[in-house]
Design an enzyme around this catalytic site. Structure first.
Site, PDB file in Angstrom:
ATOM      1  N   LYS A   1       2.382 -14.576   5.475  1.00 32.38           N
ATOM      2  CA  LYS A   1       2.679 -15.480   4.357  1.00 32.38           C
ATOM      3  C   LYS A   1       4.199 -15.703   4.338  1.00 32.38           C
ATOM      4  O   LYS A   1       4.848 -15.653   3.283  1.00 32.38           O
ATOM      5  CB  LYS A   1       2.176 -14.839   3.052  1.00 32.38           C
ATOM      6  CG  LYS A   1       2.107 -15.790   1.874  1.00 32.38           C
ATOM      7  CD  LYS A   1       1.030 -16.850   1.990  1.00 32.38           C
ATOM      8  CE  LYS A   1       1.109 -17.837   0.849  1.00 32.38           C
ATOM      9  NZ  LYS A   1       0.263 -19.016   1.034  1.00 32.38           N
TER      10      LYS A   1
ATOM     11  N   TYR B   1       0.807  -1.212   0.000  1.00 37.59           N
ATOM     12  CA  TYR B   1       0.000   0.000   0.000  1.00 37.59           C
ATOM     13  C   TYR B   1       0.848   1.274   0.000  1.00 37.59           C
ATOM     14  O   TYR B   1       0.312   2.372   0.015  1.00 37.59           O
ATOM     15  CB  TYR B   1      -0.964   0.006   1.191  1.00 37.59           C
ATOM     16  CG  TYR B   1      -2.033  -1.044   1.063  1.00 37.59           C
ATOM     17  CD1 TYR B   1      -1.697  -2.367   0.815  1.00 37.59           C
ATOM     18  CD2 TYR B   1      -3.373  -0.732   1.160  1.00 37.59           C
ATOM     19  CE1 TYR B   1      -2.662  -3.346   0.680  1.00 37.59           C
ATOM     20  CE2 TYR B   1      -4.350  -1.701   1.035  1.00 37.59           C
ATOM     21  CZ  TYR B   1      -3.979  -3.009   0.794  1.00 37.59           C
ATOM     22  OH  TYR B   1      -4.944  -3.976   0.668  1.00 37.59           O
TER      23      TYR B   1
ATOM     24  N   ASP C   1      -3.331 -17.986   4.558  1.00 37.16           N
ATOM     25  CA  ASP C   1      -4.406 -18.701   3.855  1.00 37.16           C
ATOM     26  C   ASP C   1      -5.135 -19.628   4.823  1.00 37.16           C
ATOM     27  O   ASP C   1      -6.370 -19.751   4.792  1.00 37.16           O
ATOM     28  CB  ASP C   1      -3.891 -19.452   2.614  1.00 37.16           C
ATOM     29  CG  ASP C   1      -2.502 -20.029   2.777  1.00 37.16           C
ATOM     30  OD1 ASP C   1      -1.815 -19.662   3.742  1.00 37.16           O
ATOM     31  OD2 ASP C   1      -2.090 -20.853   1.943  1.00 37.16           O
TER      32      ASP C   1
ATOM     33  N   ASP D   1      -6.219  -6.162   5.364  1.00 39.79           N
ATOM     34  CA  ASP D   1      -7.299  -5.505   4.628  1.00 39.79           C
ATOM     35  C   ASP D   1      -8.342  -6.552   4.231  1.00 39.79           C
ATOM     36  O   ASP D   1      -9.545  -6.397   4.455  1.00 39.79           O
ATOM     37  CB  ASP D   1      -6.697  -4.848   3.366  1.00 39.79           C
ATOM     38  CG  ASP D   1      -7.677  -3.957   2.639  1.00 39.79           C
ATOM     39  OD1 ASP D   1      -8.789  -3.754   3.158  1.00 39.79           O
ATOM     40  OD2 ASP D   1      -7.343  -3.469   1.545  1.00 39.79           O
TER      41      ASP D   1
END
Ligand code: NAP
Length: 485
Positions: A180, A133, A213, A237
């Site tokens: 991740k 971002y 995930d 987000d």
């Protein structure tokens, strides 16, 4: 936060666009009736500002007001389509370095969802200023785009310490860090490593890590297991919206954006232009955001009073707005507000949590620097635009760098080694990454001449558009490797 002489707290109010003015008026009315001692400074931002040609969507006076008060309650701001350049929301978050985005996700009485009765009560803490971002994007070739994912050690530590402090202040016992890190070992792995480094400082909070995930999967199959979850910006987000969906959706989801210098509270939903000005908007999300504001300024009594009135009103189901009412029973925003005010002082069967003030020390500028005893360069990655095939790129480049300070180690296409060939079925685009190594490491500020020489040798049919130094900090390689490298 600014306390006036009358013992009230000054808060900047930005009504915003679409349904913003209606939900802001409703929220102010309920807070006033609950005895919250707030003095509002009404300011403008969003569509009106963009139309006046203010590129950030936020006029100077609005920024100045938040600088003074340190607090803002904000309605939804339209993101411009066709005029202006940026989102006013993002500008405000970046200007005030509001690094922590907090999204409480608590089952609301009377709001039926497929997850009702599971006792969902978690807080999603999202890092709010770093990651993809930062908006650093490039077209590297006409057909290949790049976005830089920047994650810093201090930025990670700051949000993680905030999450631990929040867990302590809300009397919670668990903090899950979700990343991740299995794929992005340096960026997402940074947050995981910092989490492991500091979690021992908070013995009352049980730390755990899960891959993002799996976190999405776990949030859907067993959301009640979560207490506080902390994530990098993009993961947070996405998963904070998922989490909001578990308890009734964006229409009832509050949030806050916290920094060292200011805090901004806002509903998660947008300006809902279709229902604007029709007395149909549901102010619950902004009201619950105002409840977060009240707790932030230490007015726990008013916060609980408003929260309990919302719970009672939703439980009884009388005079609710159309989006949450039983079919055919919806009323206007004004009637819902009147009902909320009537119910102030009543207690619902669902108690509010016990909150204490969050204590997080402000970060000093020196904390932005992570020192290393040694910083060395061991090579470069050169990003190359070429329509040639992988064999030709590797062979030509290898020949061209003969006699330079560098030797060609590998050529990759979107992360997969294609030279020397490894027999894969890689579909190549016109964007190669050549890894060129120095014979021996040099100092971080040395090697300009060797690099200039290297760039001058790029053969015909190729052009370079990005060079990344391969660094070694304190003797440890600081870059990702290709499989088998
Ligand atoms: P949205 O404004 O949240 O509206 C989507 C739909 O959700 C509305 O049409 C309405 O459904 C319902 N809804 C949302 N809030 C509601 C409320 N308080 N009461 C009753 N119903 C509500 O999303 P969008 O249409 O994607 O975005 C519209 C504009 O808002 C865009 O310019 C977007 O950029 C901006 N936006 C701003 C923020 C922010 O300021 N933080 C956040 C998100 C979006 P029905 O039509 O079915 O009644």
């Amino acid at each position: 936060m600014a306390l006036s002489t009358t013992g009230t707290t000054k808060v900047t109010a930005i009504a915003g666009d679409g349904i913003g003015p209606e939900v802001m008026e409703a929220t102010k009315a309920v807070l006033a009736a609950a005895g919250a001692r707030i003095e509002w400074e009404d300011m403008m931002a969003g569509a009106e500002a963009f139309k006046k040609g203010i590129q950030s969507g936020t006029p100077r006076e609005t920024i100045d007001s938040i600088e003074r008060t340190g607090l803002a309650l904000k309605g939804p701001l339209e993101t411009p389509v066709g005029y202006g350049e940026r989102s006013a929301n993002v500008s405000l978050r970046k200007h005030f370095e509001l690094y922590a985005n907090i999204r409480p996700v608590r089952e609301l009485p009377g709001i039926r969802t497929p997850f009702s009765g599971r006792g969902i009560d978690m807080v999603v803490v999202r890092e709010n200023v770093e990651d993809l971002y930062a908006g650093i994007e490039y077209m590297q070739t006409p057909g290949v785009a790049e976005c830089l994912k920047l994650i810093s050690d201090p930025g990670s530590e700051r949000i993680l310490r905030f999450a631990f402090a929040l867990a302590q202040a809300e009397g919670r016992s668990k903090l899950a860090c979700s990343t991740k890190a299995n794929i992005m070992k340096l960026t997402e792995g940074m947050m995981k490593r910092v989490f492991e480094r500091i979690s021992g400082d908070y013995p009352s909070i049980a730390p755990s890590h899960l891959i993002v995930d799996n976190c999405a999967h776990q949030m859907v199959i067993a959301p009640e297991q979560f207490d506080v979850v902390v994530m990098t910006n993009m993961n947070g987000d996405i998963l904070s919206d998922l989490a909001a969906g578990l308890v009734g959706g964006l229409g009832v989801a509050p949030s806050s954006n916290i920094g060292d210098k200011a805090a901004m509270f806002e509903a998660v939903h947008g300006s809902a232009p279709q229902i604007a000005g029709k007395n149909l908007a549901n102010p619950t999300a902004l009201l619950l955001s105002a409840v977060m504001l009240l707790r932030h300024i230490g007015d726990f009594a008013a916060a609980e009073k408003v929260e309990q009135s919302i719970y009672v009103t939703l439980t009884e189901g009388k005079n609710l707005t159309g989006d949450i009412a039983a079919k055919g029973t919806g009323v206007g925003t004004d009637k819902y507000v009147a009902q909320l005010i009537e119910n102030l002082g009543r207690k619902s069967d669902k108690p509010s949590r016990d909150y204490a003030p969050i204590s997080v020390p402000a970060w000093s500028p020196e904390q932005g620097v992570v020192a290393a005893k040694t910083k060395e360069v061991v090579g470069v990655d050169l990003f190359i635009d070429s329509a040639l095939g992988p064999q030709a790129v590797g062979d030509k480049l290898q020949a061209a760098v003969q006699g330079s300070a560098f030797s060609l180690l590998t050529v990759a296409n979107r992360g997969v080694q294609v030279w020397p060939p490894v027999g894969g079925h890689t579909f190549c685009v016109d964007h190669y990454r050549a890894r060129l190594m120095l014979a021996a490491p040099i100092g971080a500020t040395e090697g300009q001449a060797q690099i200039a020489d290297l760039l001058g040798r790029i053969p015909e049919g190729m052009s370079w558009m990005h060079l990344e130094k391969l660094m070694r900090f304190d003797g440890k390689d600081a870059f990702s490797k290709l499989a088998g490298e």
